[in-house]
Motif scaffolding. Structure first.
Motif, PDB file in Angstrom:
ATOM      1  N   LYS A 158     -12.845  -7.641   0.769  1.00  0.00           N
ATOM      2  CA  LYS A 158     -13.606  -6.381   0.731  1.00  0.00           C
ATOM      3  C   LYS A 158     -12.944  -5.440  -0.274  1.00  0.00           C
ATOM      4  O   LYS A 158     -11.743  -5.153  -0.187  1.00  0.00           O
ATOM      5  CB  LYS A 158     -13.643  -5.725   2.117  1.00  0.00           C
ATOM      6  N   ILE A 159     -13.735  -4.986  -1.241  1.00  0.00           N
ATOM      7  CA  ILE A 159     -13.174  -4.137  -2.307  1.00  0.00           C
ATOM      8  C   ILE A 159     -13.038  -2.695  -1.840  1.00  0.00           C
ATOM      9  O   ILE A 159     -11.972  -2.095  -1.903  1.00  0.00           O
ATOM     10  CB  ILE A 159     -14.070  -4.211  -3.572  1.00  0.00           C
ATOM     11  N   ASP A 160     -14.133  -2.120  -1.376  1.00  0.00           N
ATOM     12  CA  ASP A 160     -14.110  -0.735  -0.899  1.00  0.00           C
ATOM     13  C   ASP A 160     -13.893  -0.768   0.617  1.00  0.00           C
ATOM     14  O   ASP A 160     -14.851  -0.711   1.404  1.00  0.00           O
ATOM     15  CB  ASP A 160     -15.421  -0.033  -1.266  1.00  0.00           C
ATOM     16  N   VAL A 161     -12.635  -0.866   1.013  1.00  0.00           N
ATOM     17  CA  VAL A 161     -12.294  -1.102   2.421  1.00  0.00           C
ATOM     18  C   VAL A 161     -12.806  -0.002   3.330  1.00  0.00           C
ATOM     19  O   VAL A 161     -13.443  -0.270   4.360  1.00  0.00           O
ATOM     20  CB  VAL A 161     -10.770  -1.267   2.578  1.00  0.00           C
ATOM     21  N   PHE A 162     -12.573   1.245   2.982  1.00  0.00           N
ATOM     22  CA  PHE A 162     -12.876   2.343   3.911  1.00  0.00           C
ATOM     23  C   PHE A 162     -14.381   2.572   4.056  1.00  0.00           C
ATOM     24  O   PHE A 162     -14.858   2.904   5.151  1.00  0.00           O
ATOM     25  CB  PHE A 162     -12.156   3.626   3.484  1.00  0.00           C
ATOM     26  N   ASN A 163     -15.125   2.410   2.993  1.00  0.00           N
ATOM     27  CA  ASN A 163     -16.578   2.487   3.122  1.00  0.00           C
ATOM     28  C   ASN A 163     -17.109   1.350   3.982  1.00  0.00           C
ATOM     29  O   ASN A 163     -18.042   1.525   4.765  1.00  0.00           O
ATOM     30  CB  ASN A 163     -17.247   2.447   1.742  1.00  0.00           C
ATOM     31  N   TYR A 164     -16.481   0.191   3.846  1.00  0.00           N
ATOM     32  CA  TYR A 164     -16.882  -0.950   4.662  1.00  0.00           C
ATOM     33  C   TYR A 164     -16.616  -0.673   6.140  1.00  0.00           C
ATOM     34  O   TYR A 164     -17.464  -0.919   7.005  1.00  0.00           O
ATOM     35  CB  TYR A 164     -16.124  -2.205   4.215  1.00  0.00           C
TER      36      TYR A 164
END
Length: 248
Positions: A158-164
């Motif tokens: 997962k690249i954008d961890v916090f949005n995920y």
């Protein structure tokens, strides 16, 4: 007027207060007596008679000494208790602050250990949280009285961890009720930690704000008391004594 000087010296000879304050008090008493003598002389009294009458009106030596002694004692007791209360409130708040922060530090270390233990449980190559792992994580949470919830997210690739994390459902979640009153200074907080594969959120009870409240209350109570104590030490003695003397 030597008779006035001798009278004033006899009144203050047994008092051990601040020398400058006593000197100022004696000067004000002398000015008050001299003013009374001047008024009596305008009434055709001789200087000797005027001095005698002024001293009598002012009060006898024994009576004045008793009044001054009582006022000194009252003032000393009052200022002493103000100082004691100011020190007590400040010391109590510092002690309470230290105790709460010590407890919170211990709780923080426990939370970090739980988070680390969960990371170890999840550290194998498998991307699935087995029933055995779930049971181990639940056992960790049940072994503490401050963690109410744990959430585990799989963030591998997962690249954008916090949005995920904001939109995804956790791979595993366990929640239970703990004591956390619905007040401003004891509340539940959420903190997260993770690696390249798993991100772990822990919801816990914190009393940091309660420690700050205890410190602020101690300061709020003690500073005014210290201020009043200082003002009284500087001003009250003179005004209190002469108001009483002039009423004799």
């Amino acid at each position: 007027m030597k008779q006035i000087d001798a009278f004033i010296d006899s009144v203050y000879q047994k008092f051990d207060g601040n020398k400058d304050e006593i000197k100022e008090l004696k000067t004000e008493m002398k000015n008050h007596l001299i003013e009374a003598v001047h008024e009596l002389k305008l009434e055709s009294k001789s200087e000797t008679e005027a001095v005698r009458i002024a001293i009598e009106r002012f009060g006898g030596e024994k009576e004045i000494r008793t009044v001054i002694g009582q006022l000194f004692d009252v003032q000393k007791q009052f200022t002493r208790w103000l100082l004691y209360f100011a020190i007590f409130f400040l010391a109590l708040s510092l002690l309470t602050f230290g105790i709460i922060m010590s407890i919170e530090k211990s709780n923080q270390n426990e939370r970090h250990k739980i988070n680390n233990d969960i990371s170890i449980i999840l550290s194998d190559v498998s991307s699935v949280i087995s029933k055995e792992k779930q049971d181990k994580i639940q056992s960790l949470i049940q072994g503490t009285n401050q963690v109410s919830k744990v959430e585990v997210y799989n963030i591998k690739n997962k690249i954008d961890v916090f949005n995920y994390i904001d939109t995804a459902k956790p791979e595993f979640q366990y929640e239970r009720k703990i004591w956390a009153p619905d007040i401003r200074f004891i509340d539940l907080f959420r903190e997260g930690n993770g690696d390249s594969e798993w991100f772990i959120f822990i919801t816990y009870r914190s009393i940091d704000d309660l420690a700050l409240l205890s410190l602020l209350l101690g300061i709020a109570f003690s500073i005014p008391l210290f201020s009043i104590w200082g003002i009284i030490k500087v001003y009250q003695k003179r005004s209190l004594i002469f108001k009483s003397l002039k009423s004799l």
